[in-house]
Design a protein around this motif. Structure first.
Motif, mmCIF file in Angstrom:
data_model
loop_
_atom_site.group_PDB
_atom_site.id
_atom_site.type_symbol
_atom_site.label_atom_id
_atom_site.label_comp_id
_atom_site.label_asym_id
_atom_site.label_seq_id
_atom_site.Cartn_x
_atom_site.Cartn_y
_atom_site.Cartn_z
ATOM 1 N N ALA A 197 0.825 -1.223 0.000
ATOM 2 C CA ALA A 197 0.000 0.000 0.000
ATOM 3 C C ALA A 197 0.845 1.254 0.000
ATOM 4 C CB ALA A 197 -0.932 0.001 1.218
ATOM 5 N N GLY A 198 1.946 1.258 0.725
ATOM 6 C CA GLY A 198 2.778 2.454 0.779
ATOM 7 C C GLY A 198 3.399 2.806 -0.544
ATOM 8 N N ALA A 199 3.616 1.802 -1.374
ATOM 9 C CA ALA A 199 4.265 2.041 -2.665
ATOM 10 C C ALA A 199 3.265 2.409 -3.747
ATOM 11 C CB ALA A 199 5.041 0.795 -3.092
ATOM 12 N N VAL A 200 1.994 2.150 -3.508
ATOM 13 C CA VAL A 200 1.003 2.385 -4.557
ATOM 14 C C VAL A 200 -0.151 3.220 -4.013
ATOM 15 C CG1 VAL A 200 1.556 0.362 -5.921
ATOM 16 C CG2 VAL A 200 -0.014 0.136 -4.007
ATOM 17 N N GLY A 201 0.178 4.247 -3.271
ATOM 18 C CA GLY A 201 -0.837 5.056 -2.620
ATOM 19 C C GLY A 201 -1.891 5.618 -3.541
ATOM 20 N N ARG A 202 -1.468 6.204 -4.668
ATOM 21 C CA ARG A 202 -2.410 6.875 -5.554
ATOM 22 C C ARG A 202 -3.459 5.911 -6.112
ATOM 23 N NH1 ARG A 202 -5.071 10.799 -5.475
ATOM 24 N NH2 ARG A 202 -6.706 9.361 -5.960
ATOM 25 N N PRO A 203 -3.068 4.797 -6.745
ATOM 26 C CA PRO A 203 -4.096 3.882 -7.245
ATOM 27 C C PRO A 203 -4.923 3.252 -6.133
ATOM 28 C CG PRO A 203 -1.902 2.950 -7.549
ATOM 29 C CD PRO A 203 -1.732 4.381 -7.187
ATOM 30 N N MET A 204 -4.316 3.050 -4.956
ATOM 31 C CA MET A 204 -5.068 2.503 -3.829
ATOM 32 C C MET A 204 -6.149 3.481 -3.382
ATOM 33 S SD MET A 204 -4.451 -0.520 -2.509
ATOM 34 C CE MET A 204 -4.574 -0.483 -0.724
ATOM 35 N N VAL A 205 -5.801 4.760 -3.288
ATOM 36 C CA VAL A 205 -6.784 5.777 -2.895
ATOM 37 C C VAL A 205 -7.914 5.822 -3.920
ATOM 38 C CG1 VAL A 205 -7.169 8.257 -2.590
ATOM 39 C CG2 VAL A 205 -5.169 7.174 -1.555
ATOM 40 N N LYS A 238 -4.353 2.273 7.129
ATOM 41 C CA LYS A 238 -3.401 1.630 6.234
ATOM 42 C C LYS A 238 -2.357 2.608 5.702
ATOM 43 C CE LYS A 238 -6.717 -1.897 4.957
ATOM 44 N NZ LYS A 238 -7.705 -2.381 3.997
ATOM 45 N N GLY A 239 -2.331 3.809 6.249
ATOM 46 C CA GLY A 239 -1.326 4.780 5.863
ATOM 47 C C GLY A 239 -1.621 5.521 4.581
ATOM 48 N N LEU A 240 -2.850 5.405 4.095
ATOM 49 C CA LEU A 240 -3.240 6.111 2.876
ATOM 50 C C LEU A 240 -3.738 7.506 3.222
ATOM 51 C CD1 LEU A 240 -5.162 3.211 1.134
ATOM 52 C CD2 LEU A 240 -2.872 4.021 0.570
ATOM 53 N N THR A 241 -3.535 8.430 2.306
ATOM 54 C CA THR A 241 -3.954 9.812 2.521
ATOM 55 C C THR A 241 -5.194 10.106 1.688
ATOM 56 O OG1 THR A 241 -1.662 10.499 2.896
ATOM 57 C CG2 THR A 241 -3.267 12.233 2.399
ATOM 58 N N PRO A 242 -6.351 10.236 2.325
ATOM 59 C CA PRO A 242 -7.569 10.551 1.566
ATOM 60 C C PRO A 242 -7.404 11.867 0.809
ATOM 61 C CG PRO A 242 -8.101 9.867 3.814
ATOM 62 C CD PRO A 242 -6.614 10.076 3.766
ATOM 63 N N ASP A 243 -7.933 11.910 -0.403
ATOM 64 C CA ASP A 243 -7.849 13.135 -1.195
ATOM 65 C C ASP A 243 -9.197 13.845 -1.198
ATOM 66 O OD1 ASP A 243 -9.412 11.584 -2.855
ATOM 67 O OD2 ASP A 243 -7.897 11.351 -4.420
ATOM 68 N N ALA A 244 -9.305 14.898 -2.007
ATOM 69 C CA ALA A 244 -10.545 15.684 -2.039
ATOM 70 C C ALA A 244 -11.736 14.837 -2.466
ATOM 71 C CB ALA A 244 -10.378 16.878 -2.980
ATOM 72 N N VAL A 245 -11.501 13.898 -3.382
ATOM 73 C CA VAL A 245 -12.590 13.029 -3.837
ATOM 74 C C VAL A 245 -13.108 12.180 -2.682
ATOM 75 C CG1 VAL A 245 -13.211 11.129 -5.380
ATOM 76 C CG2 VAL A 245 -11.737 12.965 -6.208
ATOM 77 N N THR A 246 -12.180 11.656 -1.871
ATOM 78 C CA THR A 246 -12.570 10.843 -0.710
ATOM 79 C C THR A 246 -13.447 11.655 0.233
ATOM 80 O OG1 THR A 246 -10.351 9.848 -0.848
ATOM 81 C CG2 THR A 246 -11.705 9.267 1.043
ATOM 82 N N TYR A 247 -12.955 12.839 0.594
ATOM 83 C CA TYR A 247 -13.698 13.690 1.525
ATOM 84 C C TYR A 247 -15.045 14.108 0.943
ATOM 85 C CZ TYR A 247 -9.792 14.246 4.802
ATOM 86 O OH TYR A 247 -8.811 14.029 5.742
ATOM 87 N N ASN A 248 -15.055 14.477 -0.317
ATOM 88 C CA ASN A 248 -16.303 14.919 -0.941
ATOM 89 C C ASN A 248 -17.343 13.806 -0.969
ATOM 90 O OD1 ASN A 248 -15.292 17.456 -1.393
ATOM 91 N ND2 ASN A 248 -14.807 17.114 -3.548
ATOM 92 N N THR A 249 -16.883 12.587 -1.251
ATOM 93 C CA THR A 249 -17.808 11.455 -1.303
ATOM 94 C C THR A 249 -18.365 11.148 0.076
ATOM 95 O OG1 THR A 249 -16.486 10.543 -3.133
ATOM 96 C CG2 THR A 249 -18.101 9.089 -2.104
ATOM 97 N N LEU A 250 -17.495 11.200 1.086
ATOM 98 C CA LEU A 250 -17.959 10.972 2.456
ATOM 99 C C LEU A 250 -18.944 12.065 2.874
ATOM 100 C CD1 LEU A 250 -17.739 9.300 5.057
ATOM 101 C CD2 LEU A 250 -15.792 10.748 5.725
ATOM 102 N N LEU A 251 -18.615 13.298 2.527
ATOM 103 C CA LEU A 251 -19.486 14.432 2.845
ATOM 104 C C LEU A 251 -20.851 14.256 2.179
ATOM 105 C CD1 LEU A 251 -18.319 18.154 2.715
ATOM 106 C CD2 LEU A 251 -20.579 17.474 1.965
ATOM 107 N N ALA A 252 -20.829 13.895 0.893
ATOM 108 C CA ALA A 252 -22.082 13.727 0.150
ATOM 109 C C ALA A 252 -22.900 12.562 0.696
ATOM 110 C CB ALA A 252 -21.776 13.501 -1.327
ATOM 111 N N THR A 253 -22.217 11.529 1.206
ATOM 112 C CA THR A 253 -22.928 10.389 1.794
ATOM 113 C C THR A 253 -23.705 10.824 3.025
ATOM 114 O OG1 THR A 253 -21.177 8.886 1.025
ATOM 115 C CG2 THR A 253 -22.689 8.042 2.682
#
Length: 225
Positions: free
Chosen positions: A61-69, A98-113
């Protein structure tokens, strides 16, 4: 159909393709393929299987953060569609664990939920957390929260929110203004709703005017030739 397996310390996925089980090594180079599988699961509302697909990727996960997010964001959107706030919140917590950094899409989706479930206080908390985590809210963040506040007829809060939006250099979109009009209507303030609509129509006409003038000038130039 897929099943997680392991060979030594290298995780891999066994997938049924053409009636045959084929191992697929889960390294950074194929994480986008895993994200494609996640997307397929989300499309048919098999969210638990989508999350299972990500399990073997914990080691890298640490090596592939972007696709994992991106993959987690797809599952989060599935929870949004189902209005499952508990699952969306748990998924967000799992990403952080898991050490991943949520991005704006993550936050926006959670907010919209939260907004779709009528949990506006939690939606506001998501916006506040974005700012604390130095993730800049965007037009989608502000518009989604405007919808939520409109459901509660919190006109003053919406006006403050839109003021913050403009101060941040973010231009409201048609969806943002539509949410504001809906809020006015829900609050019974038809005069404000009509006033805003008239303003938007005038603004649109003003924006179209230069285009019409350019067309007339171009047509005049062609006639002169």
């Amino acid at each position: 159909c897929c099943q997680s397996q392991g060979i030594g310390s290298a995780p891999y996925q066994v997938c049924c393709h053409g009636g045959k089980l084929q191992p697929v090594c889960l390294t950074a180079s194929c994480c986008y393929l895993v994200a494609t599988g996640v997307h397929a699961c989300v499309c048919v509302n098999r969210l638990s299987e989508a999350e299972t697909l990500l399990e073997p990727l914990k080691a890298v996960a640490g090596a592939v953060g972007r696709p994992m997010v991106s993959a987690y964001n797809l599952i989060m959107k599935g929870h949004l569609k189902a209005a499952n706030t508990n699952a969306a919140r748990k998924l967000f917590v799992a990403m952080k664990a898991k050490g991943l950094t949520p991005d704006a899409v993550t936050y926006n989706t959670l907010l919209a939920t939260f907004v779709s479930a009528g949990e506006v206080l939690r939606a506001k908390a998501v916006m506040d957390k974005m700012k604390r985590e130095a993730v800049q809210p965007d037009v989608w963040s502000y518009t989604a929260l405007t919808v939520g506040l409109g459901q509660q007829m919190s006109i003053k809060e919406i006006q403050t929110l839109l003021g913050d939006m403009v101060a941040a250099g973010i231009e409201p979109t048609e969806a943002t203004y539509t949410a504001l009009v809906d809020a006015y209507v829900s609050a019974g303030d038809m005069a404000a709703a009509h006033s805003l609509l008239e303003h938007l129509v005038a603004q649109q006409q003003q924006q179209q005017q230069p285009t019409k003038q350019q067309h007339q000038q171009r047509h005049k130039h062609q006639r002169q030739q």
